[in-house]
Design an enzyme around this catalytic site. Structure first.
Site, PDB file in Angstrom:
ATOM      1  N   ASP A 182       0.853  -1.194   0.000  1.00 53.92           N
ATOM      2  CA  ASP A 182       0.000   0.000   0.000  1.00 53.92           C
ATOM      3  C   ASP A 182       0.883   1.235   0.000  1.00 53.92           C
ATOM      4  O   ASP A 182       1.986   1.218   0.543  1.00 53.92           O
ATOM      5  CB  ASP A 182      -0.930   0.012   1.205  1.00 53.92           C
ATOM      6  N   ILE A 183       0.367   2.318  -0.568  1.00 54.12           N
ATOM      7  CA  ILE A 183       1.148   3.552  -0.691  1.00 54.12           C
ATOM      8  C   ILE A 183       1.338   4.250   0.654  1.00 54.12           C
ATOM      9  O   ILE A 183       2.371   4.858   0.911  1.00 54.12           O
ATOM     10  CB  ILE A 183       0.490   4.491  -1.722  1.00 54.12           C
ATOM     11  N   ASP A 191       4.214   2.357  -4.005  1.00 53.20           N
ATOM     12  CA  ASP A 191       3.258   2.958  -4.927  1.00 53.20           C
ATOM     13  C   ASP A 191       3.172   2.092  -6.181  1.00 53.20           C
ATOM     14  O   ASP A 191       4.189   1.856  -6.842  1.00 53.20           O
ATOM     15  CB  ASP A 191       3.748   4.371  -5.273  1.00 53.20           C
ATOM     16  N   VAL A 192       1.970   1.623  -6.533  1.00 52.23           N
ATOM     17  CA  VAL A 192       1.831   0.758  -7.708  1.00 52.23           C
ATOM     18  C   VAL A 192       2.206   1.479  -8.990  1.00 52.23           C
ATOM     19  O   VAL A 192       2.454   0.829 -10.018  1.00 52.23           O
ATOM     20  CB  VAL A 192       0.406   0.180  -7.827  1.00 52.23           C
ATOM     21  N   SER A 214     -15.052  -1.894 -11.256  1.00 50.54           N
ATOM     22  CA  SER A 214     -16.148  -1.150 -10.651  1.00 50.54           C
ATOM     23  C   SER A 214     -17.357  -1.286 -11.564  1.00 50.54           C
ATOM     24  O   SER A 214     -17.222  -1.665 -12.742  1.00 50.54           O
ATOM     25  CB  SER A 214     -15.749   0.331 -10.531  1.00 50.54           C
ATOM     26  N   TYR A 225     -11.241   7.866 -13.806  1.00 50.69           N
ATOM     27  CA  TYR A 225     -11.759   6.705 -13.056  1.00 50.69           C
ATOM     28  C   TYR A 225     -12.551   5.785 -13.975  1.00 50.69           C
ATOM     29  O   TYR A 225     -12.325   4.565 -14.012  1.00 50.69           O
ATOM     30  CB  TYR A 225     -12.633   7.202 -11.901  1.00 50.69           C
ATOM     31  N   LYS A 282     -11.249   2.077 -15.200  1.00 53.01           N
ATOM     32  CA  LYS A 282     -12.026   0.906 -14.782  1.00 53.01           C
ATOM     33  C   LYS A 282     -12.533   0.112 -15.979  1.00 53.01           C
ATOM     34  O   LYS A 282     -12.704  -1.101 -15.908  1.00 53.01           O
ATOM     35  CB  LYS A 282     -13.188   1.339 -13.879  1.00 53.01           C
ATOM     36  N   ASP A 325     -18.979   0.554   1.344  1.00 59.38           N
ATOM     37  CA  ASP A 325     -18.833   1.406   2.528  1.00 59.38           C
ATOM     38  C   ASP A 325     -17.397   1.326   3.053  1.00 59.38           C
ATOM     39  O   ASP A 325     -17.096   0.638   4.021  1.00 59.38           O
ATOM     40  CB  ASP A 325     -19.827   0.967   3.602  1.00 59.38           C
ATOM     41  N   THR A 326     -16.514   2.043   2.370  1.00 60.45           N
ATOM     42  CA  THR A 326     -15.105   2.144   2.744  1.00 60.45           C
ATOM     43  C   THR A 326     -14.724   3.617   2.775  1.00 60.45           C
ATOM     44  O   THR A 326     -15.481   4.472   2.294  1.00 60.45           O
ATOM     45  CB  THR A 326     -14.198   1.411   1.739  1.00 60.45           C
TER      46      THR A 326
END
Length: 274
Positions: free
Chosen positions: A37-38, A75-76, A154, A172, A176, A206-207
């Site tokens: 994770d970044i 970082d990806v 998504s 986005y 996606k 819900d994140t």
């Protein structure tokens, strides 16, 4: 025995949200985890991003679930970061069986560095996914034991999700959709090696990426370009839980889905049918 005893999963975006949920779910069923994770803020992202403390909490939860874990902050968008996380995991566990290219951002309401929001969105959500797949697949092929690659897309990867045309929103939606193309390419090419590749398509989850004060304030001030009713689903729920996506991911990663490859797998409470 668990479905993933002896398996190793490489998960990006693992510090919280869906990535953390996936890591714990797979660990509960026997997997060991490589978590990347970044853990820093990307300036064009409007909500607070994950921290090193979040990643440490994921590690604690995985261990409590019975799994071993290697974590790395990176970082990806930077191949060397992905490579380092992968190398650390291989040094500890020896192989990777499951890849969850999950790291994501949603710079959809950026009102400042608009053009940069486009580049950040595409770089994280599309180039970052390609970096992960390109790095992990050679050894998976050489090992000859097959495997499962699951990309987090998504509902925006199967529809327009036309909230607005700000550059971050455009990035986005485009990214996606783009990972669906990657999935179809790699599923066709890796099938002969027993490696399955699929995308999962959540609706609103819900994140912290979706449920945050910053977006609520933006939606209140800008109802014409904010989500509003766009999170409405056919089933009577506005947002689903990360565990709902984890259950689908666990299925796709398991032998229960041994002949499932090349599919776009919605977990969307009927969003796409509204």
């Amino acid at each position: 025995m668990g479905r993933f005893d002896g398996k190793v999963a490489f998960i990006t975006g693992a510090a919280r949200g869906q990535g953390r949920s996936h890591a714990v779910k797979l660990a509960e069923e026997g997997a060991d985890i490589i978590a990347l994770d970044i853990c820093e803020q990307i300036p064009t992202v409007f909500y607070p991003m994950s921290t090193k403390e979040d990643l440490d909490e994921t590690a604690s939860l995985v261990r409590a679930a019975g799994g071993r874990i290697v974590t790395h902050v990176g970082d990806v968008r930077r191949r060397e970061d992905v490579q380092r996380a992968y190398d650390l995991g291989i040094a500890e566990f020896g192989h990777v069986d499951i890849v969850l290219a999950n790291a994501g951002i949603m710079p959809v309401i950026n009102e400042g560095a608009q053009v940069q929001a486009w580049h950040d969105g595409v770089d994280v959500l599309l180039t970052g996914v390609w970096n992960v797949i390109d790095i992990v697949t050679p050894a998976m092929i050489e090992r000859g034991e097959g495997g499962s690659i699951i990309i987090t897309s998504s509902t925006a990867g199967l529809s327009s999700l036309g909230l607005n045309t700000l550059p971050g929103q455009a990035a986005y939606v485009a990214a996606k959709h783009g990972v669906v193309g990657l999935m179809r390419l790699y599923s066709s090419q890796l099938g002969k090696h027993g490696i399955r590749v699929n995308t999962v398509h959540p609706c609103g989850v819900d994140t912290p990426m979706v449920s945050n004060d910053e977006y609520t304030a933006f939606a209140t001030a800008n109802p014409d370009v904010a989500a509003g009713s766009k999170f409405d689903n056919a089933l009577p729920v506005r947002k689903i839980e990360a565990t709902d996506i984890s259950n689908a991911v666990a299925f796709l990663a398991s032998d229960d889905a041994r002949y499932v490859t090349g599919v776009t797998f919605p977990v969307d409470a009927g969003f796409l049918n509204v």
